[in-house]
Design an enzyme around this catalytic site. Structure first.
Site, PDB file in Angstrom:
ATOM      1  N   ASP A  40     -14.775-134.329  33.245  1.00  0.00           N
ATOM      2  CA  ASP A  40     -15.830-133.367  32.919  1.00  0.00           C
ATOM      3  C   ASP A  40     -17.208-134.006  33.078  1.00  0.00           C
ATOM      4  O   ASP A  40     -18.152-133.382  33.567  1.00  0.00           O
ATOM      5  CB  ASP A  40     -15.688-132.879  31.465  1.00  0.00           C
ATOM      6  CG  ASP A  40     -14.500-131.951  31.320  1.00  0.00           C
ATOM      7  OD1 ASP A  40     -13.807-131.728  32.333  1.00  0.00           O
ATOM      8  OD2 ASP A  40     -14.272-131.468  30.192  1.00  0.00           O
ATOM      9  N   ALA A  41     -17.313-135.289  32.681  1.00  0.00           N
ATOM     10  CA  ALA A  41     -18.612-135.978  32.733  1.00  0.00           C
ATOM     11  C   ALA A  41     -19.081-136.116  34.180  1.00  0.00           C
ATOM     12  O   ALA A  41     -20.257-135.858  34.493  1.00  0.00           O
ATOM     13  CB  ALA A  41     -18.500-137.343  32.075  1.00  0.00           C
ATOM     14  N   SER A  89      -3.526 -96.373  38.120  1.00  0.00           N
ATOM     15  CA  SER A  89      -2.637 -97.158  37.263  1.00  0.00           C
ATOM     16  C   SER A  89      -1.225 -97.059  37.848  1.00  0.00           C
ATOM     17  O   SER A  89      -1.030 -96.486  38.914  1.00  0.00           O
ATOM     18  CB  SER A  89      -2.708 -96.679  35.822  1.00  0.00           C
ATOM     19  OG  SER A  89      -2.346 -95.347  35.779  1.00  0.00           O
ATOM     20  N   LEU A  90      -0.277 -97.644  37.149  1.00  0.00           N
ATOM     21  CA  LEU A  90       1.068 -97.732  37.713  1.00  0.00           C
ATOM     22  C   LEU A  90       2.071 -97.007  36.836  1.00  0.00           C
ATOM     23  O   LEU A  90       1.914 -96.932  35.622  1.00  0.00           O
ATOM     24  CB  LEU A  90       1.498 -99.199  37.801  1.00  0.00           C
ATOM     25  CG  LEU A  90       0.711-100.090  38.749  1.00  0.00           C
ATOM     26  CD1 LEU A  90       1.101-101.539  38.551  1.00  0.00           C
ATOM     27  CD2 LEU A  90       0.982 -99.678  40.183  1.00  0.00           C
ATOM     28  N   GLU A 121       4.875-109.660  40.961  1.00  0.00           N
ATOM     29  CA  GLU A 121       3.784-110.475  40.383  1.00  0.00           C
ATOM     30  C   GLU A 121       3.802-110.312  38.878  1.00  0.00           C
ATOM     31  O   GLU A 121       4.196-109.260  38.384  1.00  0.00           O
ATOM     32  CB  GLU A 121       2.418-109.958  40.874  1.00  0.00           C
ATOM     33  CG  GLU A 121       2.202-110.066  42.350  1.00  0.00           C
ATOM     34  CD  GLU A 121       1.006-109.209  42.789  1.00  0.00           C
ATOM     35  OE1 GLU A 121       0.184-108.805  41.940  1.00  0.00           O
ATOM     36  OE2 GLU A 121       0.922-108.930  43.990  1.00  0.00           O
ATOM     37  N   LYS A 123       2.391-109.293  35.453  1.00  0.00           N
ATOM     38  CA  LYS A 123       1.395-108.291  35.071  1.00  0.00           C
ATOM     39  C   LYS A 123       0.488-108.931  34.026  1.00  0.00           C
ATOM     40  O   LYS A 123       0.941-109.284  32.935  1.00  0.00           O
ATOM     41  CB  LYS A 123       2.089-107.057  34.509  1.00  0.00           C
ATOM     42  CG  LYS A 123       1.164-105.909  34.239  1.00  0.00           C
ATOM     43  CD  LYS A 123       1.970-104.658  33.957  1.00  0.00           C
ATOM     44  CE  LYS A 123       1.102-103.444  33.768  1.00  0.00           C
ATOM     45  NZ  LYS A 123       0.101-103.565  32.717  1.00  0.00           N
ATOM     46  N   ASP A 125      -2.189-109.267  31.209  1.00  0.00           N
ATOM     47  CA  ASP A 125      -2.645-108.378  30.142  1.00  0.00           C
ATOM     48  C   ASP A 125      -4.134-108.610  29.896  1.00  0.00           C
ATOM     49  O   ASP A 125      -4.532-109.290  28.962  1.00  0.00           O
ATOM     50  CB  ASP A 125      -1.823-108.670  28.877  1.00  0.00           C
ATOM     51  CG  ASP A 125      -1.821-107.488  27.941  1.00  0.00           C
ATOM     52  OD1 ASP A 125      -2.318-106.417  28.344  1.00  0.00           O
ATOM     53  OD2 ASP A 125      -1.332-107.632  26.812  1.00  0.00           O
ATOM     54  N   ARG A 144     -12.972-100.934  35.488  1.00  0.00           N
ATOM     55  CA  ARG A 144     -12.206 -99.806  35.993  1.00  0.00           C
ATOM     56  C   ARG A 144     -12.780 -98.465  35.541  1.00  0.00           C
ATOM     57  O   ARG A 144     -12.786 -97.505  36.291  1.00  0.00           O
ATOM     58  CB  ARG A 144     -10.762 -99.934  35.495  1.00  0.00           C
ATOM     59  CG  ARG A 144      -9.883 -98.809  35.900  1.00  0.00           C
ATOM     60  CD  ARG A 144      -8.458 -99.082  35.456  1.00  0.00           C
ATOM     61  NE  ARG A 144      -7.570 -98.081  35.975  1.00  0.00           N
ATOM     62  CZ  ARG A 144      -7.331 -96.903  35.384  1.00  0.00           C
ATOM     63  NH1 ARG A 144      -7.912 -96.620  34.265  1.00  0.00           N
ATOM     64  NH2 ARG A 144      -6.513 -96.035  35.927  1.00  0.00           N
ATOM     65  N   GLU A 180      -7.663-108.977  37.684  1.00  0.00           N
ATOM     66  CA  GLU A 180      -7.652-108.820  36.235  1.00  0.00           C
ATOM     67  C   GLU A 180      -8.440-109.959  35.606  1.00  0.00           C
ATOM     68  O   GLU A 180      -8.227-111.121  35.957  1.00  0.00           O
ATOM     69  CB  GLU A 180      -6.189-108.892  35.794  1.00  0.00           C
ATOM     70  CG  GLU A 180      -5.882-108.230  34.519  1.00  0.00           C
ATOM     71  CD  GLU A 180      -5.629-106.730  34.629  1.00  0.00           C
ATOM     72  OE1 GLU A 180      -5.785-106.158  35.719  1.00  0.00           O
ATOM     73  OE2 GLU A 180      -5.325-106.139  33.582  1.00  0.00           O
ATOM     74  N   TYR A 232      -5.439-109.747  42.948  1.00  0.00           N
ATOM     75  CA  TYR A 232      -4.172-109.366  43.582  1.00  0.00           C
ATOM     76  C   TYR A 232      -4.287-108.241  44.611  1.00  0.00           C
ATOM     77  O   TYR A 232      -3.300-107.713  45.058  1.00  0.00           O
ATOM     78  CB  TYR A 232      -3.146-108.972  42.512  1.00  0.00           C
ATOM     79  CG  TYR A 232      -3.690-108.051  41.428  1.00  0.00           C
ATOM     80  CD1 TYR A 232      -4.029-106.740  41.703  1.00  0.00           C
ATOM     81  CD2 TYR A 232      -3.870-108.523  40.129  1.00  0.00           C
ATOM     82  CE1 TYR A 232      -4.531-105.915  40.722  1.00  0.00           C
ATOM     83  CE2 TYR A 232      -4.362-107.697  39.131  1.00  0.00           C
ATOM     84  CZ  TYR A 232      -4.697-106.394  39.435  1.00  0.00           C
ATOM     85  OH  TYR A 232      -5.195-105.578  38.454  1.00  0.00           O
ATOM     86  N   LYS A 317       7.853-103.254  32.196  1.00  0.00           N
ATOM     87  CA  LYS A 317       7.256-103.684  30.924  1.00  0.00           C
ATOM     88  C   LYS A 317       8.251-104.529  30.145  1.00  0.00           C
ATOM     89  O   LYS A 317       9.385-104.087  29.917  1.00  0.00           O
ATOM     90  CB  LYS A 317       6.868-102.446  30.090  1.00  0.00           C
ATOM     91  CG  LYS A 317       5.676-101.693  30.650  1.00  0.00           C
ATOM     92  CD  LYS A 317       4.387-102.469  30.440  1.00  0.00           C
ATOM     93  CE  LYS A 317       3.144-101.650  30.697  1.00  0.00           C
ATOM     94  NZ  LYS A 317       2.718-100.794  29.643  1.00  0.00           N
ATOM     95  N   CYS A 411      -4.022 -99.205  -8.410  1.00  0.00           N
ATOM     96  CA  CYS A 411      -4.764 -99.936  -7.381  1.00  0.00           C
ATOM     97  C   CYS A 411      -4.797-101.422  -7.759  1.00  0.00           C
ATOM     98  O   CYS A 411      -5.196-101.759  -8.879  1.00  0.00           O
ATOM     99  CB  CYS A 411      -6.185 -99.377  -7.273  1.00  0.00           C
ATOM    100  SG  CYS A 411      -7.261-100.378  -6.239  1.00  0.00           S
ATOM    101  N   CYS A 414      -8.888-102.249  -8.513  1.00  0.00           N
ATOM    102  CA  CYS A 414      -9.669-101.719  -9.634  1.00  0.00           C
ATOM    103  C   CYS A 414      -8.792-101.195 -10.764  1.00  0.00           C
ATOM    104  O   CYS A 414      -9.293-100.833 -11.831  1.00  0.00           O
ATOM    105  CB  CYS A 414     -10.624-100.628  -9.153  1.00  0.00           C
ATOM    106  SG  CYS A 414      -9.777 -99.125  -8.665  1.00  0.00           S
ATOM    107  N   CYS A 429      -6.408 -94.734  -3.445  1.00  0.00           N
ATOM    108  CA  CYS A 429      -7.156 -95.018  -4.652  1.00  0.00           C
ATOM    109  C   CYS A 429      -8.377 -94.097  -4.586  1.00  0.00           C
ATOM    110  O   CYS A 429      -9.176 -94.194  -3.650  1.00  0.00           O
ATOM    111  CB  CYS A 429      -7.595 -96.486  -4.658  1.00  0.00           C
ATOM    112  SG  CYS A 429      -8.834 -96.806  -5.922  1.00  0.00           S
ATOM    113  N   CYS A 434     -14.427 -98.108  -6.187  1.00  0.00           N
ATOM    114  CA  CYS A 434     -13.465 -99.225  -6.110  1.00  0.00           C
ATOM    115  C   CYS A 434     -14.059-100.307  -5.208  1.00  0.00           C
ATOM    116  O   CYS A 434     -14.426-100.023  -4.060  1.00  0.00           O
ATOM    117  CB  CYS A 434     -12.135 -98.741  -5.548  1.00  0.00           C
ATOM    118  SG  CYS A 434     -10.996-100.084  -5.173  1.00  0.00           S
TER     119      CYS A 434
END
Ligand code: IVH
Length: 673
Positions: A40-41, A89-90, A121, A123, A125, A144, A180, A232, A317, A411, A414, A429, A434
């Site tokens: 990183d440096a 959409s699918l 592929e 999916k 999320d 979208r 995505e 994709y 899914k 409750c 309270c 309640c 409360c």
């Protein structure tokens, strides 16, 4: 100017170019390939050197320079943009049988017995994004939206370091690449640890957090979240096969999720789905399934689209992930509306990649119906969210001495009696003061979805409520830095910041205030619809129940709830308190004032395709005249408007209920009468 080892002179322009190429290469190695070659440096040193050259020679600055990812100021809002092609959409498949049915439809459409080649592929999320590259430079990123129109979120998209600002190859003309954007599991956990540390509410899941982040108006905030992306799709597609296109995208430096597979027929697709159903927790991001696409692009054209989905693709899914554990105790939480909801305290257990110690139980009827008891071993399920749910008990493991759980009658906060209206499943309640209700009400009001007051998290609100520094949500606007400074975890600086945030929230869009009031049944969408239609809280106050009900998307339950809330003198005083504090209650009407409303009180259903206008246009025209358009036929429907290829269920129901049907000519008569 400097000398390189071979003695040639390196101009700043040349060096800047080399640095840019190097940085882009290392960004790709780090963010796309997950195979960094540099510390990183060392990477920071390259960035630093490039920034120094660009500062000394502003003429060398290019828009695609990696130093230009986070630019500009927070915007006021996002412009709407139309997609070159709708973002569809699918269709979904939930098991092997449905996958085979999909394959059968594809084979039938192609008139072949042999299962074709598919690409499977993962999916992702996250939220879908459309990227436009022109002259190989990233010029636009859009969400979208409703699929036809999305929001231009270019400054935010530029902060996603997995997305190159310049393509390494590919066409120099305009291309759209879709994919995505997501938040990795690690980034999500880090964010929630920070939230917890600051006493703020936790984010529910990576998907919603990524979507919310992409709609943040400040690109610096977005950059800090560390969104990632996979792509994709090329629009319009080119070449002969999807699999080739994925390889091409990779070559151009685009992030392509590497586990995709070209499958020879549906059996290989099913094996891929089974493999990843079990391995998904090993991934660095959340996946909710597998997308299956026909590989051959010419065959895709032969299959075409339904009104919603491509016929050449489907989404498998994954089932929700489950585990069993001991339910130690059932406790009761009091929500903002006073609703008393049971929840389960569990023996901590690992499910779907994280340790779970609490789960929701919805309502007492549900607990009784499933006969969930303290001491039971229970099945819990996680479907992407941080908070899982209890599915039910494992009867064989029930201890001999267990007793059915009985809902608490007082409750827990309270001590008032809890009541359950006859026709509802929820206990409440009813004590309007409360402390739990006020607390949850404040959390909701200040929360991200509503007034979005940064720094007003659970811990601060808890202290304000406990110390009775706030007695109603509007009291937030009377808080001073001096009051806040005296509280735990509140320095001078953070107190000043919270006060500034409170002040800023006074200018929020009116729908945020409406939503923040916490009126039952008024969600974010409902609040927006009300604000757009009436333009101000004052106009809503003046509206009758009937007028409220006439508004598109507002049903009788919501209209009734709003009217009842506004009729309560205490609530009227609350609104006045906001007004007196200078909180914005007047915005803009986004719907033209209604003209004559000959169709007021009439309700229509539209089915099939109309020749002279789209269904949306027909709906808008009916609504302008006061009519209401609903999705299903009921006794209350005035008429069903039938276009070509109508839905059988709607026309059948209309004739069963004896409801009038109108053809397109009849509709035009109605609109012109
Ligand atoms: S292809 C016409 N591929 O899932 C085909 N979509 O339910 C368009 N998604 O809106 C989508 N991973 O946001 C495709 N590998 C993937 C995907 C993917 C996630 C999302 C996408 C889409 C939704 C469809």
């Amino acid at each position: 100017m400097s000398l390189c080892l071979c003695g040639n002179v390196v101009t700043p322009a040349k060096r800047a170019e080399t640095l840019r190429e190097e940085i882009q290469r290392h960004e790709e190695l780090y963010y796309v390939q997950a195979a960094p070659e540099m510390s990183d440096a060392a990477f920071d040193a390259l960035m630093h050197e490039l920034k120094a050259i660009e500062t000394a020679h502003p003429e060398l600055l290019t828009p695609d320079s990696p130093t230009q990812r986070v630019g500009g100021r927070p915007t006021e809002g996002f412009a709407q943009v139309e997609h070159v092609q709708p973002m569809l959409s699918l269709d979904n498949a939930y098991d092997e049988e449905e996958l085979r049915a999909f394959d059968e439809r594809v084979r039938k459409g192609l008139a072949t017995d042999r299962s074709p080649a598919y690409v499977a592929e993962l999916k992702i999320d996250g939220l879908s994004i459309a990227l436009t590259y022109e002259g190989r430079c990233l010029v636009r990123g859009a969400t979208r939206g409703d699929g036809v129109r999305g929001e231009d979120v270019t400054p935010n998209v530029r902060t996603v370091r997995a997305l190159p600002l310049a393509l390494k190859g590919g066409p120099a003309g305009r291309v759209e690449i879709r994919g995505e954007v997501y938040l990795s599991k690690k980034a999500f956990e880090k964010l929630n640890r920070e939230q917890e540390g600051a006493g703020e509410a936790l984010y529910a899941n990576p998907r919603n957090t990524a979507a919310g982040t992409m709609r943040n108006l400040d690109p610096t905030v977005v950059a800090k979240r560390g969104l990632m992306a996979w792509t994709y799709q090329l629009v319009p597609p080119d070449g002969e096969r999807h699999s080739e296109m994925l390889k091409r995208l990779s070559k151009w430096g685009m992030p392509v999720e590497p586990h995709w597979k070209r499958c020879d027929g549906i059996d290989e697709v099913i094996a891929f789905c089974e493999e990843w159903r079990d391995k998904r927790n090993d991934l660095s991001f959340e996946t909710d399934g597998v997308v299956i696409k026909l590989d051959d692009l010419a065959l895709r054209d032969r299959l075409g689209y339904t009104s919603k989905f491509p016929r050449w693709a489907t989404a498998f899914k994954f089932p929700a992930q489950q585990a069993t554990t001991l339910l130690k105790r059932i406790e009761v939480n009091i929500g903002r509306t006073g609703a008393a909801t049971p929840f389960a305290m569990l023996e901590p257990t690992f499910v779907a990649g994280s340790t779970i110690s609490m789960a929701t139980l919805h309502n007492p009827d549900d607990v009784a119906r499933k006969d969930i008891r303290e001491g039971d071993t229970v099945i819990i399920e996680k479907a992407g969210d941080v908070i899982p749910r209890v599915v039910g008990p494992v009867m064989e493991k029930r201890p001999a001495d267990s007793k059915p759980w009985v809902m608490w009658t007082t409750c827990p906060v309270c001590g008032s009696d809890l009541h359950k209206p006859e026709d509802e499943a929820v206990w409440r309640c009813d004590n309007s003061s409360c402390p739990a209700k006020l607390r949850r009400g404040l959390e909701h009001f200040a929360g991200r979805g509503a007034m979005n007051i940064e720094g007003m998290g659970e811990s601060l609100i808890g202290q304000l409520a406990d110390k009775e520094l706030i007695k109603s949500i509007a009291d937030i606007y009377a808080l001073t830095a001096e009051t806040l400074e005296g509280l735990e975890r509140m320095g001078k600086k953070s107190a000043a910041k919270v006060v500034k945030e409170i002040e800023k929230s006074k200018g929020n869009d009116v729908w945020r205030l409406i939503y923040g009031l916490g009126i039952r049944h008024v969600g974010e969408r409902g609040a927006q619809v009300l604000a757009d239609h009436f333009g101000s809280i004052e106009a809503i106050e003046a509206a009758s129940r009937e007028e409220l009900e006439q508004v598109r998307e507002i049903g009788p339950v919501l209209a009734d709830s709003v009217r009842t809330w506004l009729d309560e003198p205490r609530n009227q005083a609350l609104v006045q308190q906001f007004r007196d504090a200078g909180v914005k209650t007047v915005g803009e009407r986004k719907v033209a004032p209604a003209g004559p409303q000959p169709l007021a009180g009439k309700s229509f259903v539209i089915t099939g395709t109309l020749a002279s206008m789209s269904r949306e246009d027909a709906q808008a025209k009916l609504e302008v005249l006061g009519g209401k358009v609903t999705g299903s036929v009921s006794k209350k429907t005035t008429a069903v408007i039938v276009g070509s290829e109508p839905g059988a269920s709607k026309t059948e129901k209309a004739s069963a209920l004896g409801i009038k049907t109108l053809d397109e000519a009849g509709l035009l008569d109605l609109l012109n009468s």
